[in-house]
Design an enzyme around this catalytic site. Structure first.
Site, PDB file in Angstrom:
ATOM      1  CD  GLU A 228      44.194  34.849  44.892  1.00 34.06           C
ATOM      2  OE1 GLU A 228      44.620  34.945  46.055  1.00 34.06           O
ATOM      3  OE2 GLU A 228      44.439  35.705  44.016  1.00 34.06           O
ATOM      4  CD  GLU A 302      48.761  33.090  46.725  1.00 29.27           C
ATOM      5  OE1 GLU A 302      48.555  34.226  47.228  1.00 29.27           O
ATOM      6  OE2 GLU A 302      48.694  32.884  45.501  1.00 29.27           O
TER       7      GLU A 302
END
Length: 630
Positions: A228, A302
């Site tokens: 991320e 995710e």
């Protein structure tokens, strides 16, 4: 009513194709409908049975490893993954080995396989594997190689997420706290001090990972580059550095990045597959990802099926039917996905991270996450809904369900002895003597690596009254003598705030704006070694009431075959629980979590030593229950 005519033809055509063992792609034939966002997808309720047959695509059965996980793009068809040259959808689930007792790894992996998943994903926490510079720990509960190979034995492929930063709601996002000793440190950049440390860590870690790759006969089919980074994005060269660091050490499998939709552009790098994180089926996010890499399949790294909790907040839950419907849409749209979390586990010890949105909030001890399996590995409504869905699209029957791990409720424990914190000091190592306060990370202990977790006690003399000022991270208590006890409640694990996570007293302590000098600083790491020292201490009978930080000692009696249970500490205020020297984690009266998970494999037959470190005031009984209160 039966299925529409077109779907009936699909079923008959499927039977013909199966005779010749040719692949059938569900989304090519199922009827198309529009969802509330107007996105056309194959009807999630009309999966023909046995659409996917990957029985030959398992780590133990696939012998030819010449062609790994690849992306394919052909005119007139959606891009897709292949594995070993065969079309492949990733049905992934996240389990973190460092949050699950090693004795339960196989149970959790078998439950992942029995639910219909084909891939395991896991993070690798740098801070746990290198607690001191150059001192690596891949033993016991941190045996990454054993966990990965156990996944292979279970029939699961692996996507590895080695960081160096992982977020994961773990202290400092998985970065070791000794990095913060450098006052100029800039984490997650090409700052010389940071990449130098990463290089040494990767030299050790990746040498362990390389033999576990698909092309080497192992189960790792893909590796994630950092984590991320689009939400951080402070150095345009950093992600290229991490990619190169992996490649030059022998990583040959497919590389991926992982970001939320709004950060995709800032987190992607050339030559690496961009994946996306989300909690629902989002048309706009898929369009954005496809625009970014039009010839690549979509992968949800995710898919959040729940969320983590912080102390003082409400317990997070997600609707099981919504989760199932979203996964169904992924499958019918030929989208690979990874469920985060399939099994969350527990933030044992001091490993929890924290959030910061105007205020510091520590992540709770339980990492239940409202996941597909509970914190203790039990089945949930989500599990059975997903199992039903996945079994309906797989050609081969699913393995039998592993048995439930038995739970028990044991007799209450009334601590018989206690030890005020101030009485403990004489049994510790000599305090650090310093003219001014020293923050936790810069204490000259642990071979120069400082202190990562726990508490620090600062003690000094004051000769006059006045207005006291101290810059404390995170919480502190002042005593009659000027003793300031500071607790690290978890370093922030996300956002630019990770740069500002030094704990303890970080500036001068003043009275009436005049700095105090001459401090004795006690390190209270509360490790196994710490408790061994307390065995020689003189414990006292517990009084009716005691206010102040103290240790409380009791005996938990179990039968000859210990079982999982949950500690209930409803009459206590705030502190930590230790069983046979193992730190179960933090408890707090503010909730939402009211019980601590105690794995049966950590209990001895008959008698078990239980110690509470209570920060504020004594409670009465320590109880157990066979069900968690989260």
């Amino acid at each position: 009513m039966g299925p529409p005519p077109r779907f009936s033809r699909c079923l008959s055509w499927k039977r013909i194709l199966c005779i010749f063992s040719l692949p059938l792609i569900l989304a090519s034939f199922a009827p198309r409908v529009k969802d509330k966002e107007g996105l056309i997808y194959a009807n999630a309720q009309l999966h023909p049975a046995g659409t996917f047959n990957w029985s030959h695509l398992t780590p133990l059965t696939l012998k030819d490893r010449s062609v790994g996980l690849e992306t394919v793009s052909r005119v007139g068809r959606k891009p897709y993954f292949t594995l070993g040259g065969h079309k492949f959808l990733i049905f992934g689930g996240s389990i973190h080995y460092f949050r699950v007792p090693r004795e339960y790894w196989r149970d959790r992996l078998l439950k992942l396989k029995a639910c219909g998943f084909n891939t395991l994903t896991t993070y690798v926490p740098w801070n746990l594997h290198e607690p001191e510079r150059g001192k690596f720990d891949f033993s016991g509960n941190l045996d990454l190689e054993a966990f990965v190979m156990m996944a292979a034995e279970t029939g699961l492929w692996v996507i590895l997420r080695p960081g160096p930063y992982i977020c994961s709601e773990i202290d400092l996002g998985g970065l070791p706290s000794w990095l913060l000793q450098d006052p100029n440190m800039i984490l997650r950049t090409t700052y010389k001090g940071f990449v130098g440390a990463v290089d040494k860590y990767f030299d050790h870690l990746i040498s362990r990972v390389v033999p576990l790759q698909y092309h080497k006969g192992g189960p790792i089919i893909a590796v994630q580059v950092e984590n991320e980074y689009g939400s951080f994005a402070k150095d345009k060269d950093y992600m290229l550095y991490v990619r190169k660091a992996l490649l030059k050490r022998g990583i040959v499998e497919l590389l991926m990045t992982s970001d939320e939709a709004e950060n995709l552009l800032k987190g992607r790098i050339k030559g690496v597959l961009a994946t996306i994180n989300m909690n629902k089926f989002e048309k706009s996010a898929f369009e954005q990802l496809s625009h970014l890499q039009s010839n690549k399949p979509i992968m949800i790294m995710e898919f959040w099926v729940g969320w983590f909790d912080t102390w003082g907040s409400e317990h997070s839950v997600a609707n099981a039917e919504d989760v199932k419907e979203t996964v169904s849409k992924f499958i019918t749209s030929e989208i690979s996905f990874n469920v985060y979390m399939f099994h969350g586990g527990t933030n044992f010890g001091f490993m929890n991270g924290a959030t910061y949105v105007g205020i510091h909030k520590a992540v709770v001890t339980s990492y239940d996450y409202d996941a597909v399996l509970t914190e203790a590995g039990d089945y949930t409504e989500k599990y059975f809904k997903l199992q039903g869905l996945l079994s309906s699209v797989l050609a081969m029957p699913l393995p039998p369900l592993p048995k439930l791990t038995p739970k028990a409720e044991y007799p209450s424990v009334k601590p018989s002895l206690y030890l005020p914190l101030w009485d403990v000091l004489q049994y510790l190592h000599e305090p650090v003597i310093s003219h001014t306060p020293v923050n936790m990370e810069n204490l000259p202990i642990n071979s120069g690596n400082g202190q990562s977790y726990g508490f620090v006690l600062y003690e000094t003399s004051i000769c006059s009254g006045g207005s006291l000022h101290a810059n404390v991270h995170d919480t502190a208590q002042e005593c009659q003598l000027l003793r300031i006890l500071v607790e690290n409640r978890g370093r922030v694990n996300f956002s630019w705030k990770i740069q500002d996570q030094r704990k303890g007293l970080t500036e001068s302590v003043t009275i009436n704006k005049f700095p105090l000098n001459g401090f004795a600083i006690y390190s209270l790491e509360m490790t196994m070694n710490f408790f061994e020292r307390l065995r020689s201490a003189t414990w006292r009978p517990v009084p009716k009431n005691y206010f102040g930080p103290a240790f409380y000692l009791g005996t938990l009696k179990v039968d000859s075959s210990p079982k999982d249970t949950f500690l209930s500490l409803l009459t206590w205020n705030s502190g930590f629980a230790f069983i046979n020297g193992r730190n179960l984690g933090r408890y707090s009266i503010i909730g939402p979590q009211k019980t601590l998970y105690l794995p049966g494999v950590w209990l001895h037959p008959e008698d078990n030593e239980i110690i509470l470190f209570e920060k504020r005031k004594s409670g009465s009984y320590i109880q157990t229950t066979n069900e968690p209160i989260l």
